[in-house]
Design an enzyme around this catalytic site. Structure first.
Site, PDB file in Angstrom:
ATOM      1  NE  ARG A   6       1.945  -4.928  10.982  1.00 58.07           N
ATOM      2  CZ  ARG A   6       3.005  -4.653  10.309  1.00 58.07           C
ATOM      3  NH1 ARG A   6       4.235  -5.294  10.638  1.00 58.07           N
ATOM      4  NH2 ARG A   6       2.922  -3.914   8.984  1.00 58.07           N
ATOM      5  NE  ARG A  64      -3.816  -0.691  10.266  1.00 60.11           N
ATOM      6  CZ  ARG A  64      -2.921  -0.407   9.343  1.00 60.11           C
ATOM      7  NH1 ARG A  64      -2.805   0.755   9.028  1.00 60.11           N
ATOM      8  NH2 ARG A  64      -1.974  -0.791   9.236  1.00 60.11           N
ATOM      9  NE  ARG A  92       7.680  -3.507   5.585  1.00 55.81           N
ATOM     10  CZ  ARG A  92       6.553  -3.276   5.574  1.00 55.81           C
ATOM     11  NH1 ARG A  92       5.693  -2.742   4.554  1.00 55.81           N
ATOM     12  NH2 ARG A  92       5.617  -3.595   6.614  1.00 55.81           N
ATOM     13  CE  LYS A 132      -2.221  -0.963   3.925  1.00 55.60           C
ATOM     14  NZ  LYS A 132      -1.456  -2.172   4.327  1.00 55.60           N
ATOM     15  NE  ARG A 167       6.628  -0.711   9.647  1.00 55.58           N
ATOM     16  CZ  ARG A 167       5.420  -0.706   8.812  1.00 55.58           C
ATOM     17  NH1 ARG A 167       5.247  -0.440   7.604  1.00 55.58           N
ATOM     18  NH2 ARG A 167       4.350  -1.151   9.612  1.00 55.58           N
TER      19      ARG A 167
HETATM   20  P1  AMP Z   1       1.070   0.676   8.742  1.00 54.57           P
HETATM   21  O1  AMP Z   1       2.256   1.506   8.476  1.00 54.57           O
HETATM   22  O2  AMP Z   1      -0.115   1.090   7.947  1.00 54.57           O
HETATM   23  O3  AMP Z   1       1.199  -0.847   8.575  1.00 54.57           O
HETATM   24  O4  AMP Z   1       0.755   0.835  10.181  1.00 54.57           O
HETATM   25  C1  AMP Z   1       1.689   0.421  11.444  1.00 54.57           C
HETATM   26  C2  AMP Z   1       0.850   0.457  12.640  1.00 54.57           C
HETATM   27  O5  AMP Z   1       0.514   1.651  13.205  1.00 54.57           O
HETATM   28  C3  AMP Z   1      -0.343  -0.557  12.753  1.00 54.57           C
HETATM   29  O6  AMP Z   1      -0.082  -1.822  12.975  1.00 54.57           O
HETATM   30  C4  AMP Z   1      -1.159   0.258  13.925  1.00 54.57           C
HETATM   31  O7  AMP Z   1      -0.646  -0.319  15.083  1.00 54.57           O
HETATM   32  C5  AMP Z   1      -0.815   1.663  13.722  1.00 54.57           C
HETATM   33  N1  AMP Z   1      -2.043   2.079  12.590  1.00 54.57           N
HETATM   34  C6  AMP Z   1      -1.559   2.722  11.498  1.00 54.57           C
HETATM   35  N2  AMP Z   1      -2.798   3.274  10.670  1.00 54.57           N
HETATM   36  C7  AMP Z   1      -3.643   2.908  11.790  1.00 54.57           C
HETATM   37  C8  AMP Z   1      -5.473   3.135  12.054  1.00 54.57           C
HETATM   38  N3  AMP Z   1      -5.996   3.756  10.861  1.00 54.57           N
HETATM   39  N4  AMP Z   1      -6.019   2.767  12.798  1.00 54.57           N
HETATM   40  C9  AMP Z   1      -5.466   2.257  14.110  1.00 54.57           C
HETATM   41  N5  AMP Z   1      -4.013   2.083  14.303  1.00 54.57           N
HETATM   42  C10 AMP Z   1      -3.249   2.290  12.947  1.00 54.57           C
END
Ligand code: AMP
Length: 193
Positions: A146, A88, A127, A13, A135
């Site tokens: 996740r 989400r 990654r 994404k 990360r």
């Molecule tokens: P991502 O980079 O999108 O994979 O997000 C990394 C982490 O940030 C996720 O596993 C969540 O812990 C938190 N996170 C990101 N976006 C959201 C969201 N829209 N709602 C809740 N937690 C989020």
């Protein structure tokens, strides 16, 4: 253009959001990046979010909705945005609809990047190696959490948009260019963008 990209962790994404946004001159908004920036700054949001992210859980809807509401009011979002990582949950999706309605605009479409879970585990491992573990949540244990969170809380978001006839699903297995091309074809077919 106002677009949401959906898909499980590691689906691509972030990469695709950046590419689509650059081509169209709109903002790419990654809520994960916003949270990681808050964590590195050590802000009060960052302090609260750090442990949640490391556990692979979701930051609360109230917090996330407030962050996105504030972000999409910024001048660089006037012509549109590509959202990556938000909504989400169905509550976030409903809140986004309400925010956009208040501004008299709507989403053009929602693209779900579909990738099989076994494939994703390999991709996240790659990654993690490539980024030198930048990360904290890129490890197999957190990834499994996740993915479980994705199945339970985010898969219903796809159903929400499918029901609203906004969802397009694209195959996320392939090179970055192939996936970009597939997304462009899909959105070209439904949106005047
Ligand atoms: P991502 O980079 O999108 O994979 O997000 C990394 C982490 O940030 C996720 O596993 C969540 O812990 C938190 N996170 C990101 N976006 C959201 C969201 N829209 N709602 C809740 N937690 C989020």
């Amino acid at each position: 253009m106002r677009l949401v990209l959906l898909g499980p962790p590691g689906a691509g994404k972030g990469t695709q959001a950046e590419r689509l946004a650059a081509r169209r001159g709109v903002a790419a908004l990654s809520t994960g990046e916003m949270l990681r920036a808050a964590v590195s700054e050590g802000s009060s949001l960052g302090k609260r979010a750090k442990a949640v992210i490391e556990r692979g859980e979701l930051v609360s809807d109230d917090v996330m909705i407030a962050i996105v509401a504030e972000r999409i009011r910024q001048p660089d979002c006037v012509d549109g945005f590509i959202l990556d990582g938000f909504p989400r949950t169905v509550a976030q999706a409903r809140a986004l609809d309400a925010m956009l309605q208040e501004n008299g605009v709507r989403l053009d479409c929602v693209v779900e990047i579909s990738v099989d879970e076994d494939f994703l585990i390999g991709r996240i491992e790659t990654r993690a190696k490539e980024t030198g573990g930048a990360r904290a949540d890129d490890n197999v244990e957190t990834l499994k959490k996740r993915m479980a969170v994705y199945r339970q809380q985010t898969a219903p978001v796809s159903d929400y948009y499918r029901h609203n006839k906004m969802l397009i699903t694209v195959d996320g297995v392939g090179s970055k260019d192939e996936v970009t091309a597939a997304i462009e074809t899909a959105i070209g077919a439904v949106a005047r963008v």
